[in-house]
Design a protein around this motif. Sequence first.
Motif, PDB file in Angstrom:
ATOM      1  N   ALA A   1     -10.816  21.147  -0.103  1.00  0.00           N
ATOM      2  CA  ALA A   1     -11.763  21.589   0.553  1.00  0.00           C
ATOM      3  C   ALA A   1     -12.567  22.523  -0.236  1.00  0.00           C
ATOM      4  O   ALA A   1     -12.097  23.422  -1.027  1.00  0.00           O
ATOM      5  N   PRO A   2     -13.785  22.393  -0.419  1.00  0.00           N
ATOM      6  CA  PRO A   2     -14.832  23.373  -0.995  1.00  0.00           C
ATOM      7  C   PRO A   2     -14.207  24.801  -0.839  1.00  0.00           C
ATOM      8  O   PRO A   2     -14.354  25.126   0.409  1.00  0.00           O
ATOM      9  N   GLY A   3     -14.066  25.687  -1.822  1.00  0.00           N
ATOM     10  CA  GLY A   3     -13.725  27.169  -1.536  1.00  0.00           C
ATOM     11  C   GLY A   3     -12.349  27.500  -1.410  1.00  0.00           C
ATOM     12  O   GLY A   3     -11.858  28.474  -1.035  1.00  0.00           O
ATOM     13  N   SER A   4     -11.472  26.180  -1.061  1.00  0.00           N
ATOM     14  CA  SER A   4     -10.094  26.517  -0.782  1.00  0.00           C
ATOM     15  C   SER A   4      -9.561  27.136  -2.123  1.00  0.00           C
ATOM     16  O   SER A   4     -10.084  27.265  -3.138  1.00  0.00           O
ATOM     17  N   LYS A   5      -8.323  27.469  -2.043  1.00  0.00           N
ATOM     18  CA  LYS A   5      -7.583  28.077  -3.142  1.00  0.00           C
ATOM     19  C   LYS A   5      -7.346  27.206  -4.284  1.00  0.00           C
ATOM     20  O   LYS A   5      -7.492  27.310  -5.595  1.00  0.00           O
ATOM     21  N   SER A   6      -7.000  26.007  -4.055  1.00  0.00           N
ATOM     22  CA  SER A   6      -6.590  24.824  -4.904  1.00  0.00           C
ATOM     23  C   SER A   6      -8.228  24.566  -5.551  1.00  0.00           C
ATOM     24  O   SER A   6      -8.357  24.193  -6.840  1.00  0.00           O
ATOM     25  N   TRP A   7      -9.195  24.353  -4.705  1.00  0.00           N
ATOM     26  CA  TRP A   7     -10.574  24.105  -5.322  1.00  0.00           C
ATOM     27  C   TRP A   7     -10.932  25.309  -6.345  1.00  0.00           C
ATOM     28  O   TRP A   7     -11.325  24.706  -7.468  1.00  0.00           O
ATOM     29  N   LYS A   8     -10.736  26.249  -6.062  1.00  0.00           N
ATOM     30  CA  LYS A   8     -11.217  27.625  -6.945  1.00  0.00           C
ATOM     31  C   LYS A   8     -10.475  27.601  -8.036  1.00  0.00           C
ATOM     32  O   LYS A   8     -10.937  27.856  -9.321  1.00  0.00           O
ATOM     33  N   GLU A   9      -9.084  27.231  -8.146  1.00  0.00           N
ATOM     34  CA  GLU A   9      -8.138  27.122  -9.146  1.00  0.00           C
ATOM     35  C   GLU A   9      -8.613  26.087 -10.129  1.00  0.00           C
ATOM     36  O   GLU A   9      -8.770  26.307 -11.296  1.00  0.00           O
ATOM     37  N   LEU A  10      -8.992  24.892  -9.542  1.00  0.00           N
ATOM     38  CA  LEU A  10      -9.439  23.811 -10.449  1.00  0.00           C
ATOM     39  C   LEU A  10     -10.589  24.000 -11.005  1.00  0.00           C
ATOM     40  O   LEU A  10     -10.825  23.704 -12.353  1.00  0.00           O
ATOM     41  N   HIS A  11     -11.444  24.825 -10.472  1.00  0.00           N
ATOM     42  CA  HIS A  11     -12.893  25.048 -11.268  1.00  0.00           C
ATOM     43  C   HIS A  11     -12.815  26.197 -11.832  1.00  0.00           C
ATOM     44  O   HIS A  11     -13.442  26.331 -13.277  1.00  0.00           O
ATOM     45  N   SER A  12     -11.794  26.909 -12.003  1.00  0.00           N
ATOM     46  CA  SER A  12     -11.367  28.287 -12.865  1.00  0.00           C
ATOM     47  C   SER A  12     -10.811  27.711 -14.135  1.00  0.00           C
ATOM     48  O   SER A  12     -11.426  27.958 -15.305  1.00  0.00           O
ATOM     49  N   ILE A  13     -10.015  26.608 -14.085  1.00  0.00           N
ATOM     50  CA  ILE A  13      -9.811  25.985 -15.224  1.00  0.00           C
ATOM     51  C   ILE A  13     -10.650  25.241 -15.968  1.00  0.00           C
ATOM     52  O   ILE A  13     -10.621  25.546 -17.350  1.00  0.00           O
ATOM     53  N   TRP A  14     -11.414  24.532 -15.331  1.00  0.00           N
ATOM     54  CA  TRP A  14     -12.522  23.903 -15.710  1.00  0.00           C
ATOM     55  C   TRP A  14     -13.751  24.807 -16.403  1.00  0.00           C
ATOM     56  O   TRP A  14     -13.869  24.731 -17.691  1.00  0.00           O
ATOM     57  N   GLY A  15     -13.767  26.133 -15.823  1.00  0.00           N
ATOM     58  CA  GLY A  15     -14.698  27.028 -16.403  1.00  0.00           C
ATOM     59  C   GLY A  15     -14.121  27.716 -17.717  1.00  0.00           C
ATOM     60  O   GLY A  15     -14.844  27.909 -18.705  1.00  0.00           O
ATOM     61  N   GLY A  16     -12.570  28.091 -17.823  1.00  0.00           N
ATOM     62  CA  GLY A  16     -12.140  28.159 -18.947  1.00  0.00           C
ATOM     63  C   GLY A  16     -12.277  27.050 -20.069  1.00  0.00           C
ATOM     64  O   GLY A  16     -12.746  27.682 -21.296  1.00  0.00           O
ATOM     65  N   ASP A  17     -12.163  25.889 -19.687  1.00  0.00           N
ATOM     66  CA  ASP A  17     -12.393  24.912 -20.919  1.00  0.00           C
ATOM     67  C   ASP A  17     -13.655  24.781 -21.365  1.00  0.00           C
ATOM     68  O   ASP A  17     -14.208  24.845 -22.534  1.00  0.00           O
TER      69      ASP A  17
END
Length: 140
Positions: free
Chosen positions: A57-73
Amino acid sequence: MTFGQKIRELRIAAGLSMFELGRRCGLPRTVIWKTEHGKTLPRTDTVSKIAAGFGMAPGSKSWKELHSIWGGDRIGHTLSTQTLAAGLKDVAGNNQKQVQAFLKSVSKLSADDFEEIRKALSRPAVIAGIRILNALFEKK
């Protein structure tokens, strides 16, 4: 862990093929393959589609984690040719600290790969070659 590695990990844990994940995301299987193998770094909307394909779900912990990894890359993703040329120009000026910081920002290198590049760039013959390339670049 890179974004592609995380996608692969999640896909395997969910028991999905690349084709099935692509179908859930509304993306071709080739996008999933290229992402998992580090051949491409998807755009923001594609990252959201992939997250939705995993049921995040947008904004969920797992969603934020995935986007955080993407942002780091994304921060470490390859820079433009002109930026690369400008960074290599620093080598000719012997600005080793700036060169090291630049090389780390170009891509996420393993410590061994980074050390090999650092050693190679410090060799006089390489520095001379870079000076020649830089002179050619400045003429254009």
